[in-house]
Design an enzyme around this catalytic site. Structure first.
Site, PDB file in Angstrom:
ATOM      1  N   GLY A 149       0.824  -1.197   0.000  1.00  0.00           N
ATOM      2  CA  GLY A 149       0.000   0.000   0.000  1.00  0.00           C
ATOM      3  C   GLY A 149       0.862   1.252   0.000  1.00  0.00           C
ATOM      4  N   CYS A 150       0.256   2.391  -0.309  1.00  0.00           N
ATOM      5  CA  CYS A 150       1.012   3.645  -0.409  1.00  0.00           C
ATOM      6  C   CYS A 150       1.519   4.109   0.956  1.00  0.00           C
ATOM      7  CB  CYS A 150       0.165   4.717  -1.081  1.00  0.00           C
ATOM      8  SG  CYS A 150      -1.471   4.983  -0.341  1.00  0.00           S
ATOM      9  N   TYR A 151       0.635   4.216   1.931  1.00  0.00           N
ATOM     10  CA  TYR A 151       1.087   4.615   3.262  1.00  0.00           C
ATOM     11  C   TYR A 151       2.099   3.622   3.847  1.00  0.00           C
ATOM     12  CZ  TYR A 151      -2.491   8.311   3.933  1.00  0.00           C
ATOM     13  OH  TYR A 151      -3.259   9.452   3.848  1.00  0.00           O
ATOM     14  N   CYS A 154       5.721   4.196   2.240  1.00  0.00           N
ATOM     15  CA  CYS A 154       6.440   5.361   2.728  1.00  0.00           C
ATOM     16  C   CYS A 154       6.764   5.231   4.221  1.00  0.00           C
ATOM     17  CB  CYS A 154       5.632   6.626   2.464  1.00  0.00           C
ATOM     18  SG  CYS A 154       6.611   8.151   2.489  1.00  0.00           S
ATOM     19  N   MET A 312       6.921  10.690  -0.900  1.00  0.00           N
ATOM     20  CA  MET A 312       6.889   9.969  -2.176  1.00  0.00           C
ATOM     21  C   MET A 312       5.590  10.277  -2.898  1.00  0.00           C
ATOM     22  SD  MET A 312       5.954   6.011  -1.260  1.00  0.00           S
ATOM     23  CE  MET A 312       4.199   5.613  -1.153  1.00  0.00           C
TER      24      MET A 312
END
Length: 346
Positions: A149-151, A154, A312
């Protein structure tokens, strides 16, 4: 040439996959899959590829696609792939899933946080968590990738060096996160309308955001202990980008030099993770439209805490770019092929 198919090509992550693969020297797109736009030209949905892509959108017949493609990207809602993926499909093609269906190894945890039944739990053990900087060798041998996932991408990369080296007290870890509106997807939702988002910032999913167990699981692997943390995301009025600011107590006797060295050692050979110079804070504008993650760390000796920071692009490194990075590894290509974009400014 690697023949690639995309299911969910008309969402934001799917369209970003198209943008990246069109510029990839070793891949070609053979299937633009979309339930909502079947038989419509892809360029009528996304005008940025007018006179570049002439293909029409097809449906989501995964078995038929697997007979045409070498790799399938599924940029689909949670539960879709788990409900249709089977051994026959995996024998035909490699699969890179951008949903959460195979990210979390504990089925009960997945079902609790996502509120749906997992329909192919037998495949969870096989799926490799596709955070390339940490699981590179496993990715190379995989046929099923759970794209992070994105969170979690990062957050994990911002904290990983200190978790791995045991320099912070993981019980004190707090993550503050901020994301642009594209992270919510392309569907129409009142909270994401322009008038709701513009000139506003708000926390959401406080203590309940479903990326929490994914972050906890990955940092548990890194630190070798069971991690439970506070993760609070915020929605900010911009299209792309994620900014992570994480806080934790550092272990007694730990020096600022040790903390800095942990980042430099962890990412010295990593093309896509840039450890910024001391005193420079990551900014989303310096990574927009790219596959880079900018990280840095600051020691606050007054409070005995360390502040870990990362920025990001949530659609690129947080979704499609990372998926292409995984594809490159799976097919023995240069990991950065098709991804060497200088970030967009302004």
């Amino acid at each position: 040439m690697i023949k690639a198919g995309i299911i969910g090509a008309t969402g934001y992550a799917g369209q970003e996959l198209v943008r990246l693969l069109l510029q990839h020297r070793e891949a070609e797109i053979v299937w633009y899959g979309s339930r909502s736009y079947v038989d419509q030209k892809f360029s009528s949905v996304f005008g940025n590829v007018f006179q570049i892509v002439e293909d029409i959108c097809k449906g989501d017949d995964l078995l038929a696609l697997s007979e045409e493609a070498d790799v399938i990207f599924t940029a689909t809602p949670q539960g879709y792939l788990a409900g249709v993926l089977n051994e026959k499909i995996l024998q035909n093609a490699k699969v890179i899933d951008l949903s959460a269906d195979y990210r979390i190894k504990n089925v009960a945890t997945y079902e609790k946080w996502y509120g749906i039944q997992h329909k192919s739990p037998q495949l969870i053990k096989e799926a490799v968590y596709g955070l390339c900087e940490i699981n590179r060798e496993q990715v190379k041998k995989a046929r099923l990738i759970a794209n992070p996932g994105c969170y979690p991408t990062c957050s994990t990369l911002s904290i990983y060096p200190l978790a791995k080296e045991g320099l912070i007290d993981m019980d004190t870890l707090i993550i503050d996160a901020k994301s642009g509106t594209s992270g919510a997807g392309r569907g129409t939702k009142v909270p994401n309308l322009y008038c709701e988002v513009n000139e506003n910032i708000k926390a959401y999913g406080v203590s309940t955001h479903r990326h929490t167990p994914e972050i906890e699981e990955q940092l548990s692997y890194a630190s070798g202990q069971n991690v439970v943390l506070n993760f609070t995301p915020h929605l900010i009025p911009m299209n792309r980008g994620i900014l992570i600011t994480a806080y934790a107590k550092y272990k007694e006797g730990t020096t600022p030099e040790q903390i800095r060295k942990a980042y430099e050692d962890a990412y010295r050979e990593e093309y896509f993770v840039r450890v910024l110079e001391e005193g420079v804070c990551p900014e989303t504008k310096w990574v927009e439209g790219s596959n880079f993650v900018d990280v840095n760390v600051k020691v606050d000796e007054r409070t005995g805490r360390v502040i870990m920071m990362g920025a990001m692009d949530n659609i690129t490194k947080g979704a499609a770019g990372q998926a292409v990075q995984n594809m490159n590894l799976m097919f023995g290509l240069d990991e950065a092929e098709g991804l060497r974009f200088v970030p967009l400014v302004p």
